[in-house]
Design a protein around this motif. Structure first.
Motif: not given
Length: 261
Positions: A94-100, A252-254
């Motif tokens: 969640l904190i690294r990926e799914l949350g943002p 942008c996430d990648y």
């Protein structure tokens, strides 16, 4: 053959012009931060629109995402006897990926589309032309307050999404699947470091800029390329804005992940 080359050249010119105008729009949007008129009240209204009104949809998204992560993660970890690391799996995901990412996608669908439609209607109703006639910079007046609000609201919404998602994972993992509560919390506390939180903050800021940049650009130039200012152009611009913003967020996430990891 010559017709194909001509068509390819014309398409290339159009796309290069689009990218150039998109870059100039970003520059004017950022430069509008230093220009009058005052933006405090407008920024507060946009924070309320982008942030406060998005709490419900992001809360529902986060809690069920955390529940699904706990449910899927439990059976994956149970196969190797590591159920105690469930808190680590849920919190880092969640904190690294799914949350943002989920926060940005929900804000795009709820607030970004509305901003694009609102500015698009102002374009076809010639309200933007009237603002320019009054010697007011439309980028400073319309776009920059939304940018400032997004830069404030997106990190806060992302933090809210992370917390609610971790709580959802706790409810499923501890109360439903029987994972030890101490092991869940201890694995989360020992594994989450500042770098993980920092990555989520950086991503949320980048996503906020992308959302405002693309959605307001599409609304600002609704119907300009086609020279046809009608309701159909606004609906098309809104659809394009949501699709392009969503794809840009994933790309942008990648890029941000590859740089910060």
């Amino acid at each position: 053959m010559f017709e194909m080359i001509r068509s390819l050249g014309a398409y290339t010119v159009v796309q290069v012009g689009f990218l150039g105008r998109l870059g100039l729009f970003l520059g004017r949007m950022l430069a509008g931060i230093t220009r009058p008129p005052g933006k405090l009240l407008s920024v507060v209204k946009q924070i309320q629109f982008i942030g406060t009104r998005s709490f419900l949809v992001i809360g529902f998204t986060a809690i069920f995402t955390g529940m699904v992560l706990a449910l899927q993660g439990y059976y994956a970890l149970a196969s190797v006897g590591s159920e105690g690391w469930l808190g680590k799996a849920v919190s880092l995901s969640l904190i690294r990926e799914l949350g943002p990412v989920l926060t940005a996608l929900m804000v795009t669908g709820r607030a970004g589309s509305a901003m694009c439609a609102e500015i698009g209607i102002m374009r076809i109703d010639e309200q933007i032309d009237a603002i320019e006639c009054m010697a007011i910079d439309p980028h400073s007046y319309l776009i920059t307050p939304r940018l400032l609000a997004a830069l404030i609201a997106l990190p806060l919404l992302t933090a809210f999404c992370d917390v609610v998602g971790i709580i959802g994972g706790y409810l499923v993992g501890v109360n439903l699947l029987g994972v030890n509560a101490g092991a869940y919390l201890d694995s989360m506390e020992s594994s989450v470091v500042w770098k993980d939180v920092y990555m989520g903050i950086v991503k949320s800021i980048c996503f906020g800029i992308l959302i405002i940049w693309i959605c307001t650009y599409k609304g600002y130039y609704a119907g300009v390329d086609e020279n046809n200012f009608g309701p159909e152009q606004v609906s098309r611009a809104t659809t394009n804005a949501v699709v392009l913003s969503s794809i840009s967020i994933l790309v942008c996430d990648y890029v941000v992940t590859s740089v910060l990891l």
